[in-house]
Design an enzyme around this catalytic site. Structure first.
Site, PDB file in Angstrom:
ATOM      1  N   CYS A 130      28.760  40.559  38.455  1.00  0.00           N
ATOM      2  CA  CYS A 130      30.105  41.095  38.283  1.00  0.00           C
ATOM      3  C   CYS A 130      30.099  42.380  37.467  1.00  0.00           C
ATOM      4  O   CYS A 130      30.683  43.388  37.863  1.00  0.00           O
ATOM      5  CB  CYS A 130      31.009  40.058  37.624  1.00  0.00           C
ATOM      6  SG  CYS A 130      32.704  40.640  37.389  1.00  0.00           S
ATOM      7  N   HIS A 183      64.657  44.733  39.599  1.00  0.00           N
ATOM      8  CA  HIS A 183      64.927  45.824  40.550  1.00  0.00           C
ATOM      9  C   HIS A 183      64.905  47.180  39.844  1.00  0.00           C
ATOM     10  O   HIS A 183      65.377  47.293  38.711  1.00  0.00           O
ATOM     11  CB  HIS A 183      66.305  45.599  41.188  1.00  0.00           C
ATOM     12  CG  HIS A 183      66.678  46.631  42.192  1.00  0.00           C
ATOM     13  ND1 HIS A 183      66.144  46.676  43.458  1.00  0.00           N
ATOM     14  CD2 HIS A 183      67.531  47.693  42.102  1.00  0.00           C
ATOM     15  CE1 HIS A 183      66.649  47.693  44.120  1.00  0.00           C
ATOM     16  NE2 HIS A 183      67.505  48.321  43.310  1.00  0.00           N
ATOM     17  N   GLU A 193      59.985  42.114  43.485  1.00  0.00           N
ATOM     18  CA  GLU A 193      61.266  41.428  43.669  1.00  0.00           C
ATOM     19  C   GLU A 193      61.386  40.810  45.065  1.00  0.00           C
ATOM     20  O   GLU A 193      62.190  39.880  45.271  1.00  0.00           O
ATOM     21  CB  GLU A 193      62.439  42.369  43.412  1.00  0.00           C
ATOM     22  CG  GLU A 193      62.617  43.445  44.465  1.00  0.00           C
ATOM     23  CD  GLU A 193      63.829  44.330  44.180  1.00  0.00           C
ATOM     24  OE1 GLU A 193      64.914  43.779  43.907  1.00  0.00           O
ATOM     25  OE2 GLU A 193      63.679  45.564  44.227  1.00  0.00           O
ATOM     26  N   LYS A 220      32.648  48.177  41.234  1.00  0.00           N
ATOM     27  CA  LYS A 220      33.372  48.348  42.493  1.00  0.00           C
ATOM     28  C   LYS A 220      34.831  48.692  42.234  1.00  0.00           C
ATOM     29  O   LYS A 220      35.397  49.581  42.877  1.00  0.00           O
ATOM     30  CB  LYS A 220      33.284  47.072  43.324  1.00  0.00           C
ATOM     31  CG  LYS A 220      34.107  47.095  44.603  1.00  0.00           C
ATOM     32  CD  LYS A 220      34.458  45.701  45.058  1.00  0.00           C
ATOM     33  CE  LYS A 220      35.362  44.998  44.054  1.00  0.00           C
ATOM     34  NZ  LYS A 220      35.581  43.581  44.388  1.00  0.00           N
ATOM     35  N   CYS A 247      31.987  43.303  40.824  1.00  0.00           N
ATOM     36  CA  CYS A 247      33.421  43.560  40.773  1.00  0.00           C
ATOM     37  C   CYS A 247      33.829  44.669  39.806  1.00  0.00           C
ATOM     38  O   CYS A 247      34.760  45.413  40.105  1.00  0.00           O
ATOM     39  CB  CYS A 247      34.178  42.268  40.467  1.00  0.00           C
ATOM     40  SG  CYS A 247      33.358  41.134  39.365  1.00  0.00           S
ATOM     41  N   GLU A 270      36.230  46.333  51.428  1.00  0.00           N
ATOM     42  CA  GLU A 270      36.455  47.094  50.201  1.00  0.00           C
ATOM     43  C   GLU A 270      35.687  48.407  50.218  1.00  0.00           C
ATOM     44  O   GLU A 270      36.242  49.478  49.928  1.00  0.00           O
ATOM     45  CB  GLU A 270      36.068  46.248  48.985  1.00  0.00           C
ATOM     46  CG  GLU A 270      37.057  45.128  48.704  1.00  0.00           C
ATOM     47  CD  GLU A 270      36.599  44.169  47.635  1.00  0.00           C
ATOM     48  OE1 GLU A 270      37.457  43.438  47.100  1.00  0.00           O
ATOM     49  OE2 GLU A 270      35.385  44.132  47.315  1.00  0.00           O
ATOM     50  N   TYR A 283      35.109  40.548  52.470  1.00  0.00           N
ATOM     51  CA  TYR A 283      35.801  41.366  51.479  1.00  0.00           C
ATOM     52  C   TYR A 283      34.951  42.542  51.018  1.00  0.00           C
ATOM     53  O   TYR A 283      35.468  43.657  50.807  1.00  0.00           O
ATOM     54  CB  TYR A 283      36.264  40.506  50.296  1.00  0.00           C
ATOM     55  CG  TYR A 283      35.177  40.027  49.365  1.00  0.00           C
ATOM     56  CD1 TYR A 283      34.868  40.732  48.213  1.00  0.00           C
ATOM     57  CD2 TYR A 283      34.466  38.857  49.627  1.00  0.00           C
ATOM     58  CE1 TYR A 283      33.877  40.298  47.347  1.00  0.00           C
ATOM     59  CE2 TYR A 283      33.481  38.419  48.771  1.00  0.00           C
ATOM     60  CZ  TYR A 283      33.181  39.148  47.635  1.00  0.00           C
ATOM     61  OH  TYR A 283      32.199  38.713  46.795  1.00  0.00           O
TER      62      TYR A 283
END
Length: 448
Positions: free
Chosen positions: A43, A437, A442, A51, A48, A182, A178
């Protein structure tokens, strides 16, 4: 005093191994950890973290263009791969130092070398030194799987991609998961011509069909080419350094680099686990029980090496649970239900819970709510890219059993929404929540 050199010997100083080491040490255990590569594991060092930094860098390609619509005079900009690569690698070095400092602060002894298991309570270092421990924890993670075909040695994996000397003008990426999607987004934003080659006909298997179809549509619009049902036959290196990729059912492709992203396998090869009686599955994963214990009572496994859920936060949870259970007197079992996940593609995906297909198969009667919209920023920027939010509800109980999103900041929004799914909240609970908002998030409380 114990007859063993250590109470716990950990092989692998990645996310799971480091967490288990320091927590066990905080409970008073004498702990050692061996790491043959770099402290921090996949990682931090080659996964991760670097990346995600490349993902941030890639986003500026679109952000700089969009800024003009918001009144900023932005000149044509040139991307410098060397600068980003070197800055990312420097950050990796910094984080590695912090991980090492954490282990040192907890008085964990670190052996920067390879270790193998030679007996249920004995490990051997690369220099031949043997050390004993009451318990051994295997936390060696996963390793990129490279299919066996002629010329595969000319391809790189996610291990090497962060060290490229130059940015490839044309890159072929093998795989549909993935990692493939990616890096396709990253290289495409940096200006490379990207082709994804998949031996099957589906990207992101396991994600909701509508969400992955939306990513495919957007990726193609951005200029990424896809070749489906196209297995690799061979790679030939040309005299000018380029590569010719031969595929089943397709014309050959000439590229400057081939990135193989066809999955990861448990990193157990050569550790000696077979020889001491540890039960491994056909992929090489350590079979463990709910307490992370293998078929050999003194040997445990956490993280990708067990091939349960290959996610860093899961490895960390498993390492914590192991240390608390074995050394802290607090038996802990990891709950694998409703684990959120993300794909940091362009745009990114966030998901938690069941897909629509899974819910229909398991529950029978479900209600599905969707919101298909353009983010406010995209509207003003003149960008036609649309976000898609999807909620899966158990019709019998009104419980929200799945959330799936693709769009700007989807993982950031999904993390908070995953709490609601994990807590078993209902569609009525979402409806009763006042919208914030204007925001993209939302939409989750306005689904009709």
């Amino acid at each position: 005093m114990s007859d063993f050199d250590f109470d716990l010997f950990v092989i692998g100083a990645g996310s799971g191994g480091v967490r288990a080491s320091r927590i066990a040490a905080s409970h008073g255990a004498r702990v050692a950890v061996a790491e043959e590569h770099r402290v921090g594991g996949t990682c931090v060092i080659r996964g991760c973290v670097p990346k995600k930094l490349l993902v941030y860098g890639a986003h500026f390609a679109e952000d700089l263009k969009d800024a003009r619509k918001f009144g900023w005079e932005v000149p044509d900009c040139r991307f410098d791969w060397d600068v980003l690569r070197d800055n990312v690698l420097a950050e990796v070095d910094r984080l590695e130092g912090l991980y090492g400092q954490t282990l040192d602060n907890h008085k964990v002894r670190v052996f920067k070398t390879r270790a193998t298991v030679v007996a249920p309570q004995t490990v051997r270092l690369a220099d031949g030194q043997e050390l004993t421990a009451e318990r051994i924890l295997i936390a060696t993670g996963g390793w990129p799987h490279v299919p066996d075909f002629p010329g595969s040695e000319h391809a790189i994996t996610s291990n090497e991609v962060f060290h490229l000397e130059t940015l490839p003008r044309r890159v072929v990426i093998a795989g549909g998961g993935y990692i493939a999607n990616e890096f396709a987004g990253i290289f495409n934003e940096f200006g490379s011509k990207v082709t994804i080659v998949n031996r099957g006909d589906t990207i992101l298997r396991g994600y909701d069909e509508q969400i992955r179809d939306r990513l495919l549509q957007i990726s193609m619009t951005k200029g990424i080419d896809f070749k489906f049902n196209a297995p690799f036959e061979k790679i030939e290196k040309n005299d000018d350094g380029t590569l010719t990729i031969y595929l089943g059912g397709c014309e050959p492709i000439v590229a400057d680099a081939v990135l193989v992203a066809t999955g990861r396998v448990p990193n157990t090869k050569g550790l000696g686990l077979d020889e001491v009686g540890v039960d491994l599955d056909p992929t090489g994963a350590i079979r463990v029980d709910e307490h992370n214990q293998s078929s050999v009572p003194s040997i445990y496994g956490v993280g990708d090496v067990t091939n349960r859920i290959q996610l860093t936060p899961v490895a960390i949870r498993e390492g914590q649970a192991f240390a608390d259970s074995v050394f802290g007197g607090h038996p802990t079992v990891v709950d694998y239900a409703n684990v959120p996940s993300a794909v940091f593609s362009h745009p990114p995906i966030g998901a938690v819970g069941m897909t629509e297909a899974e819910a229909r198969n398991k529950l029978g009667s479900v209600r599905v709510y969707t919101s298909d919209f353009r983010a406010m920023k995209n509207v003003l920027a003149g960008r036609n890219e649309r976000a898609l939010y999807k909620m899966i509800v158990n019709a019998a109980t009104d419980q929200v059993v799945g959330l799936h999103m693709i769009g700007p900041d989807a993982p950031e929004i999904l993390q908070a929404a995953a709490i609601a799914v994990k807590a078993g909240l209902t569609k009525a609970d979402f409806d009763a929540t006042v919208a914030l908002h204007p925001s993209m998030a939302e939409e989750l409380v306005l689904l009709k």
